[in-house]
Design an enzyme around this catalytic site. Structure first.
Site, short mmCIF file in Angstrom:
data_model
loop_
_atom_site.label_atom_id
_atom_site.label_comp_id
_atom_site.label_asym_id
_atom_site.label_seq_id
_atom_site.Cartn_x
_atom_site.Cartn_y
_atom_site.Cartn_z
N LYS A 14 11.08 16.50 48.51
CA LYS A 14 10.46 17.32 49.58
C LYS A 14 11.44 18.38 50.09
O LYS A 14 11.06 19.54 50.26
CB LYS A 14 10.00 16.43 50.75
CG LYS A 14 8.96 15.40 50.35
CD LYS A 14 8.42 14.65 51.56
CE LYS A 14 9.45 13.75 52.24
NZ LYS A 14 9.78 12.53 51.48
N ARG A 89 4.67 10.50 59.54
CA ARG A 89 4.91 9.31 58.72
C ARG A 89 4.05 8.13 59.17
O ARG A 89 4.17 7.04 58.60
CB ARG A 89 6.38 8.91 58.82
CG ARG A 89 7.25 9.38 57.65
CD ARG A 89 8.68 9.00 57.97
NE ARG A 89 9.51 8.83 56.81
CZ ARG A 89 10.35 9.75 56.34
NH1 ARG A 89 10.43 10.94 56.89
NH2 ARG A 89 11.11 9.48 55.31
N ARG A 128 21.82 10.88 44.83
CA ARG A 128 22.06 11.71 46.01
C ARG A 128 23.12 11.05 46.91
O ARG A 128 23.92 11.73 47.53
CB ARG A 128 20.75 11.90 46.77
CG ARG A 128 20.85 12.75 48.02
CD ARG A 128 19.50 13.05 48.64
NE ARG A 128 18.89 11.90 49.27
CZ ARG A 128 17.66 11.87 49.79
NH1 ARG A 128 16.89 12.93 49.72
NH2 ARG A 128 17.19 10.78 50.37
N ARG A 134 25.03 9.76 53.25
CA ARG A 134 24.01 9.04 54.02
C ARG A 134 24.09 7.55 53.72
O ARG A 134 23.91 7.14 52.57
CB ARG A 134 22.61 9.57 53.66
CG ARG A 134 22.30 10.91 54.26
CD ARG A 134 20.98 11.45 53.79
NE ARG A 134 19.85 10.54 53.99
CZ ARG A 134 18.59 10.88 53.76
NH1 ARG A 134 18.29 12.09 53.36
NH2 ARG A 134 17.63 10.00 53.96
N ARG A 146 12.74 1.42 52.50
CA ARG A 146 12.14 2.73 52.79
C ARG A 146 10.88 2.93 51.94
O ARG A 146 9.88 3.50 52.41
CB ARG A 146 13.15 3.84 52.54
CG ARG A 146 14.23 3.86 53.63
CD ARG A 146 15.49 4.57 53.19
NE ARG A 146 15.29 5.97 52.87
CZ ARG A 146 16.18 6.70 52.21
NH1 ARG A 146 17.30 6.16 51.78
NH2 ARG A 146 15.93 7.97 51.98
#
Ligand code: ADP
Length: 190
Positions: A14, A89, A128, A134, A146
Protein backbone atom coordinates in the site's frame (compact mmCIF):
# COMPACT_ATOMS: atom_id res chain seq x y z
CA UNK A 1 -11.73 15.67 -5.45
CA UNK A 2 -10.71 12.00 -5.61
CA UNK A 3 -10.93 10.13 -2.31
CA UNK A 4 -9.39 6.68 -2.29
CA UNK A 5 -8.92 3.97 0.27
CA UNK A 6 -5.87 1.85 -0.43
CA UNK A 7 -6.69 -1.46 1.17
CA UNK A 8 -5.10 -4.86 1.68
CA UNK A 9 -3.23 -6.95 4.23
CA UNK A 10 -0.07 -5.71 5.98
CA UNK A 11 2.86 -5.82 3.58
CA UNK A 12 0.66 -5.80 0.48
CA UNK A 13 2.42 -2.76 -0.99
CA UNK A 14 0.00 0.00 0.00
CA UNK A 15 2.75 2.48 0.94
CA UNK A 16 4.71 1.86 -2.26
CA UNK A 17 1.67 2.26 -4.49
CA UNK A 18 0.36 5.27 -2.55
CA UNK A 19 3.60 7.12 -3.32
CA UNK A 20 3.12 6.45 -7.04
CA UNK A 21 -0.53 7.55 -6.96
CA UNK A 22 0.44 10.75 -5.12
CA UNK A 23 2.96 11.53 -7.83
CA UNK A 24 0.41 11.13 -10.61
CA UNK A 25 -2.73 12.57 -9.00
CA UNK A 26 -1.29 15.01 -6.45
CA UNK A 27 -3.42 13.60 -3.62
CA UNK A 28 -2.61 13.85 0.10
CA UNK A 29 -1.39 10.49 1.40
CA UNK A 30 -2.63 9.80 4.93
CA UNK A 31 -1.12 6.66 6.44
CA UNK A 32 -2.27 6.01 10.00
CA UNK A 33 0.75 3.70 10.47
CA UNK A 34 3.09 6.57 9.49
CA UNK A 35 1.21 8.98 11.77
CA UNK A 36 1.60 6.56 14.70
CA UNK A 37 5.31 6.08 13.96
CA UNK A 38 5.78 9.85 13.92
CA UNK A 39 4.07 10.14 17.31
CA UNK A 40 6.09 7.21 18.70
CA UNK A 41 9.33 8.78 17.42
CA UNK A 42 8.49 11.92 19.37
CA UNK A 43 7.42 10.02 22.50
CA UNK A 44 4.10 11.88 22.64
CA UNK A 45 1.34 10.52 24.93
CA UNK A 46 -0.53 9.32 21.81
CA UNK A 47 2.65 7.65 20.54
CA UNK A 48 3.28 5.90 23.85
CA UNK A 49 -0.27 4.59 23.94
CA UNK A 50 -0.15 3.40 20.32
CA UNK A 51 3.20 1.68 20.88
CA UNK A 52 1.79 -0.79 23.38
CA UNK A 53 -0.65 -2.11 20.75
CA UNK A 54 1.53 -1.85 17.64
CA UNK A 55 4.35 -3.85 19.21
CA UNK A 56 1.96 -6.74 19.78
CA UNK A 57 0.50 -6.57 16.27
CA UNK A 58 -2.88 -5.42 17.63
CA UNK A 59 -5.02 -2.54 16.44
CA UNK A 60 -4.76 0.75 18.28
CA UNK A 61 -8.22 1.49 19.79
CA UNK A 62 -10.66 3.24 17.45
CA UNK A 63 -11.12 6.15 19.87
CA UNK A 64 -7.42 7.07 19.48
CA UNK A 65 -7.12 6.29 15.76
CA UNK A 66 -10.27 8.08 14.59
CA UNK A 67 -9.39 11.29 16.46
CA UNK A 68 -5.88 11.33 14.98
CA UNK A 69 -7.21 10.75 11.44
CA UNK A 70 -9.83 13.46 11.81
CA UNK A 71 -7.19 15.99 12.93
CA UNK A 72 -5.07 15.22 9.89
CA UNK A 73 -7.99 15.62 7.44
CA UNK A 74 -9.25 18.80 9.12
CA UNK A 75 -5.75 20.31 9.00
CA UNK A 76 -5.54 19.77 5.21
CA UNK A 77 -8.76 21.00 3.58
CA UNK A 78 -7.32 22.42 0.33
CA UNK A 79 -6.16 19.29 -1.41
CA UNK A 80 -7.01 17.52 -4.67
CA UNK A 81 -8.15 14.53 -2.64
CA UNK A 82 -6.99 11.99 -0.08
CA UNK A 83 -5.45 8.54 -0.20
CA UNK A 84 -6.29 6.74 3.03
CA UNK A 85 -3.70 4.03 3.66
CA UNK A 86 -4.15 1.71 6.64
CA UNK A 87 -7.46 3.37 7.49
CA UNK A 88 -10.27 2.37 7.92
CA UNK A 89 -9.29 -0.93 9.56
CA UNK A 90 -12.62 -1.58 11.32
CA UNK A 91 -16.28 -1.05 10.40
CA UNK A 92 -16.46 1.56 13.14
CA UNK A 93 -13.59 3.47 11.50
CA UNK A 94 -15.31 3.18 8.09
CA UNK A 95 -18.49 4.74 9.48
CA UNK A 96 -16.46 7.50 11.13
CA UNK A 97 -14.68 8.23 7.85
CA UNK A 98 -17.94 8.39 5.91
CA UNK A 99 -19.38 10.81 8.49
CA UNK A 100 -16.27 12.97 8.48
CA UNK A 101 -16.28 13.23 4.67
CA UNK A 102 -20.07 13.77 4.53
CA UNK A 103 -19.69 16.80 6.80
CA UNK A 104 -17.49 18.27 4.06
CA UNK A 105 -19.86 17.17 1.27
CA UNK A 106 -17.33 14.54 0.24
CA UNK A 107 -17.39 10.76 -0.02
CA UNK A 108 -15.11 7.80 -0.63
CA UNK A 109 -14.94 7.20 -4.40
CA UNK A 110 -13.25 3.79 -4.41
CA UNK A 111 -11.64 1.23 -2.15
CA UNK A 112 -8.80 -0.50 -4.00
CA UNK A 113 -7.80 -3.74 -2.29
CA UNK A 114 -4.44 -5.33 -3.09
CA UNK A 115 -4.64 -9.10 -3.13
CA UNK A 116 -1.44 -10.84 -1.98
CA UNK A 117 -0.94 -14.41 -0.72
CA UNK A 118 -0.14 -14.92 2.98
CA UNK A 119 3.20 -16.58 2.27
CA UNK A 120 4.34 -13.64 0.13
CA UNK A 121 3.21 -11.16 2.82
CA UNK A 122 5.34 -12.78 5.52
CA UNK A 123 8.32 -12.86 3.15
CA UNK A 124 7.92 -9.17 2.22
CA UNK A 125 7.49 -7.99 5.82
CA UNK A 126 10.50 -9.94 7.12
CA UNK A 127 12.54 -8.50 4.26
CA UNK A 128 11.33 -4.97 5.07
CA UNK A 129 12.14 -5.61 8.74
CA UNK A 130 15.86 -5.84 7.93
CA UNK A 131 15.92 -2.11 7.19
CA UNK A 132 12.65 -0.60 8.50
CA UNK A 133 13.67 -0.56 12.16
CA UNK A 134 10.08 -1.59 12.95
CA UNK A 135 9.79 -4.00 15.87
CA UNK A 136 6.48 -5.27 14.42
CA UNK A 137 8.28 -6.33 11.19
CA UNK A 138 10.88 -8.58 12.81
CA UNK A 139 8.90 -11.26 14.59
CA UNK A 140 7.01 -14.00 12.71
CA UNK A 141 4.47 -14.33 15.54
CA UNK A 142 3.63 -10.61 15.54
CA UNK A 143 3.34 -10.65 11.74
CA UNK A 144 0.95 -13.61 11.93
CA UNK A 145 -1.10 -11.73 14.52
CA UNK A 146 -1.35 -8.74 12.16
CA UNK A 147 -2.55 -11.04 9.37
CA UNK A 148 -5.17 -12.59 11.70
CA UNK A 149 -6.40 -9.16 12.80
CA UNK A 150 -6.66 -8.17 9.14
CA UNK A 151 -8.80 -11.21 8.33
CA UNK A 152 -11.06 -10.86 11.37
CA UNK A 153 -11.48 -7.13 11.90
CA UNK A 154 -10.36 -5.38 8.73
CA UNK A 155 -11.54 -7.48 5.79
CA UNK A 156 -15.25 -6.71 6.59
CA UNK A 157 -14.48 -3.13 5.52
CA UNK A 158 -14.17 -4.45 1.93
CA UNK A 159 -17.73 -5.80 2.11
CA UNK A 160 -18.94 -2.58 3.73
CA UNK A 161 -17.90 -0.49 0.68
CA UNK A 162 -18.79 -3.29 -1.71
CA UNK A 163 -22.45 -2.75 -0.82
CA UNK A 164 -22.28 0.55 -2.70
CA UNK A 165 -20.16 -0.98 -5.47
CA UNK A 166 -17.04 0.94 -4.45
CA UNK A 167 -14.73 -1.98 -3.59
CA UNK A 168 -12.34 -3.31 -6.23
CA UNK A 169 -10.04 -6.29 -5.81
CA UNK A 170 -6.68 -5.68 -7.51
CA UNK A 171 -4.04 -8.36 -8.14
CA UNK A 172 -1.15 -7.32 -5.87
CA UNK A 173 1.39 -9.94 -6.92
CA UNK A 174 3.94 -9.08 -9.61
CA UNK A 175 6.01 -6.15 -10.68
CA UNK A 176 5.50 -2.75 -8.91
CA UNK A 177 4.79 -0.87 -12.17
CA UNK A 178 2.43 -3.56 -13.37
CA UNK A 179 0.43 -3.34 -10.11
CA UNK A 180 0.42 0.45 -10.39
CA UNK A 181 -1.04 0.11 -13.91
CA UNK A 182 -3.95 -1.90 -12.50
CA UNK A 183 -4.63 0.70 -9.78
CA UNK A 184 -4.22 3.58 -12.20
CA UNK A 185 -6.82 2.09 -14.55
CA UNK A 186 -9.37 2.23 -11.70
CA UNK A 187 -8.42 5.72 -10.53
CA UNK A 188 -8.43 7.25 -14.00
CA UNK A 189 -11.96 5.90 -14.48
CA UNK A 190 -13.34 7.92 -11.52
P1 ADP B 1 1.10 -2.54 7.81
O1 ADP B 1 0.18 -2.13 6.70
O2 ADP B 1 2.38 -3.13 7.32
O3 ADP B 1 0.44 -3.36 8.87
P2 ADP B 1 0.88 0.09 9.04
O4 ADP B 1 2.01 1.05 9.04
O5 ADP B 1 -0.31 0.41 8.22
O6 ADP B 1 1.58 -1.26 8.57
O7 ADP B 1 0.37 -0.19 10.52
C1 ADP B 1 1.24 -0.56 11.56
C2 ADP B 1 0.47 -0.78 12.83
O8 ADP B 1 -0.14 0.46 13.27
C3 ADP B 1 -0.72 -1.75 12.75
O9 ADP B 1 -0.32 -3.10 12.92
C4 ADP B 1 -1.61 -1.26 13.91
O10 ADP B 1 -1.12 -1.70 15.16
C5 ADP B 1 -1.42 0.25 13.87
N1 ADP B 1 -2.45 0.90 13.02
C6 ADP B 1 -2.26 1.49 11.82
N2 ADP B 1 -3.41 1.96 11.32
C7 ADP B 1 -4.39 1.63 12.22
C8 ADP B 1 -5.82 1.80 12.28
N3 ADP B 1 -6.48 2.40 11.27
N4 ADP B 1 -6.47 1.34 13.37
C9 ADP B 1 -5.82 0.75 14.36
N5 ADP B 1 -4.49 0.53 14.37
C10 ADP B 1 -3.78 0.96 13.32
Amino acid sequence: MINLILFGPPGSGKGTQAAKLVEKYNLLHISTGDLFRYEMGNNTPLGLEAKSYIEKGQLVPDSVTIGMLKNKVDANPDVAGYIFDGFPRTINQAEALDNLLAEKDLAVDKLLSLKVEDEEIVKRILHRGKTSGRADDNDAEIIQNRINVYKQETSPVFDYYNKSGKSMLIEGMGDIDEIFGRLDAEVSAI
